[in-house]
Motif scaffolding. Structure first.
Motif, PDB file in Angstrom:
ATOM      1  N   SER A   1       2.845   2.296  -2.224  1.00 17.44           N
ATOM      2  CA  SER A   1       2.811   2.938  -3.535  1.00 17.44           C
ATOM      3  C   SER A   1       1.551   3.778  -3.743  1.00 17.44           C
ATOM      4  O   SER A   1       1.464   4.549  -4.704  1.00 17.44           O
ATOM      5  N   SER A   2       0.563   3.652  -2.847  1.00 12.77           N
ATOM      6  CA  SER A   2      -0.672   4.424  -2.964  1.00 12.77           C
ATOM      7  C   SER A   2      -0.623   5.739  -2.193  1.00 12.77           C
ATOM      8  O   SER A   2      -1.584   6.516  -2.231  1.00 12.77           O
TER       9      SER A   2
ATOM     10  N   PRO B   1      -6.235  -2.771  -4.751  1.00 12.18           N
ATOM     11  CA  PRO B   1      -5.149  -1.787  -4.757  1.00 12.18           C
ATOM     12  C   PRO B   1      -5.490  -0.480  -5.469  1.00 12.18           C
ATOM     13  O   PRO B   1      -5.062   0.594  -5.033  1.00 12.18           O
ATOM     14  N   GLN B   2      -6.260  -0.541  -6.543  1.00 13.22           N
ATOM     15  CA  GLN B   2      -6.580   0.685  -7.274  1.00 13.22           C
ATOM     16  C   GLN B   2      -7.488   1.613  -6.472  1.00 13.22           C
ATOM     17  O   GLN B   2      -7.600   2.809  -6.792  1.00 13.22           O
ATOM     18  N   ASP B   3      -8.113   1.092  -5.418  1.00  8.18           N
ATOM     19  CA  ASP B   3      -8.994   1.910  -4.580  1.00  8.18           C
ATOM     20  C   ASP B   3      -8.308   2.442  -3.328  1.00  8.18           C
ATOM     21  O   ASP B   3      -8.877   3.280  -2.613  1.00  8.18           O
ATOM     22  N   TRP B   4      -7.112   1.955  -3.029  1.00 13.38           N
ATOM     23  CA  TRP B   4      -6.441   2.340  -1.787  1.00 13.38           C
ATOM     24  C   TRP B   4      -6.096   3.819  -1.775  1.00 13.38           C
ATOM     25  O   TRP B   4      -5.549   4.351  -2.746  1.00 13.38           O
ATOM     26  N   HIS B   5      -6.411   4.485  -0.678  1.00 15.49           N
ATOM     27  CA  HIS B   5      -6.000   5.870  -0.476  1.00 15.49           C
ATOM     28  C   HIS B   5      -6.049   6.160   1.016  1.00 15.49           C
ATOM     29  O   HIS B   5      -6.673   5.424   1.793  1.00 15.49           O
TER      30      HIS B   5
ATOM     31  N   SER C   1       0.827  -1.211   0.000  1.00 18.94           N
ATOM     32  CA  SER C   1       0.000   0.000   0.000  1.00 18.94           C
ATOM     33  C   SER C   1       0.862   1.263   0.000  1.00 18.94           C
ATOM     34  O   SER C   1       0.340   2.372  -0.189  1.00 18.94           O
TER      35      SER C   1
ATOM     36  N   SER D   1       0.142   9.485  -1.668  1.00 17.56           N
ATOM     37  CA  SER D   1       0.285  10.584  -2.618  1.00 17.56           C
ATOM     38  C   SER D   1       1.670  11.207  -2.502  1.00 17.56           C
ATOM     39  O   SER D   1       2.335  11.127  -1.463  1.00 17.56           O
TER      40      SER D   1
END
Length: 212
Positions: A119-120, A177-181, A117, A122
């Motif tokens: 890499s998520s 993973p594309q939703d992780w923030h 995570s 910002s």
């Protein structure tokens, strides 16, 4: 109802998890180096065990007749100024002890920014994140690798920025993973998720991010 061992039970997420697990009807063994103080909770199903998560004999004794382990260890900001090894060292003690005691279910807390995570995060958040939490999260990376390499039925919860707010139950569980923030979530709502995982197996071998 399950017999649950909560490691790191004296404060923060751990203490909230003790209270939530008791409210859900489980039997709880609260493992900590310092006393566990609960307010307004039914303690008839609570056993408090003083122990060190880095000592094999303490952990093995605490695992006796347990169905589920919830690992909620944390450190203070001051502890992040020097080398951090608590998360990896305690996990190296816990995993073989669970194998030896044949306890298969492990629910562990790391955090958003641990493992893949990272890499998520910002660009604007990454530098301050590394400056403040870098040492701790480097150790959480090792912790996650150890857990993932085990044969246990594990779930790794990665909460965002923690608050002391009330349990709302409106948090999001981000599994892709594309939703992780990043975001915020109360310790009480993290505890709510952890206790749900005692009986919910939909997140076994998954690493969900928890935010509002």
């Amino acid at each position: 109802m399950a017999r649950v061992l909560i490691i790191g039970a004296s404060k923060g997420i751990g203490l909230e998890t003790v209270q939530r697990a008791l409210a859900a009807g489980h039997t709880v063994r609260a493992f900590a180096r310092t006393p566990v103080r609960l307010v307004g909770a039914d303690t008839s199903r609570l056993e408090v065990v003083k122990g060190n998560a880095l000592k094999t004999e303490d952990v093995e004794a605490a695992l006796d007749r347990v169905d589920v382990v919830i690992q909620t260890l944390g450190i203070g900001l001051g502890d992040m100024l020097g080398p951090v090894q608590l998360f990896s060292k305690s996990t190296r003690v816990l995993l073989p002890a669970m194998e030896a005691k044949r306890v298969r279910r492990l629910i562990a807390v790391t955090g958003f920014g641990a493992g893949d995570s990272k890499s998520s995060i910002s660009f604007l958040q990454y530098i301050p994140f590394r400056l403040v939490f870098g040492r701790a999260y480097d150790d959480k990376d090792i912790q996650e690798k150890l857990i993932k390499a085990s044969s246990l039925d594990w779930t790794i919860a990665r909460p965002g920025i923690l608050t002391n707010g009330h349990r709302l139950g409106t948090y999001r569980v981000l599994t892709e993973p594309q939703d992780w923030h990043n975001g915020t979530i109360s310790r009480a709502d993290v505890a709510d998720f952890l206790v749900q995982q005692i009986t919910d197996r939909s997140h076994v071998r998954k690493t969900p991010v928890l935010v509002y």
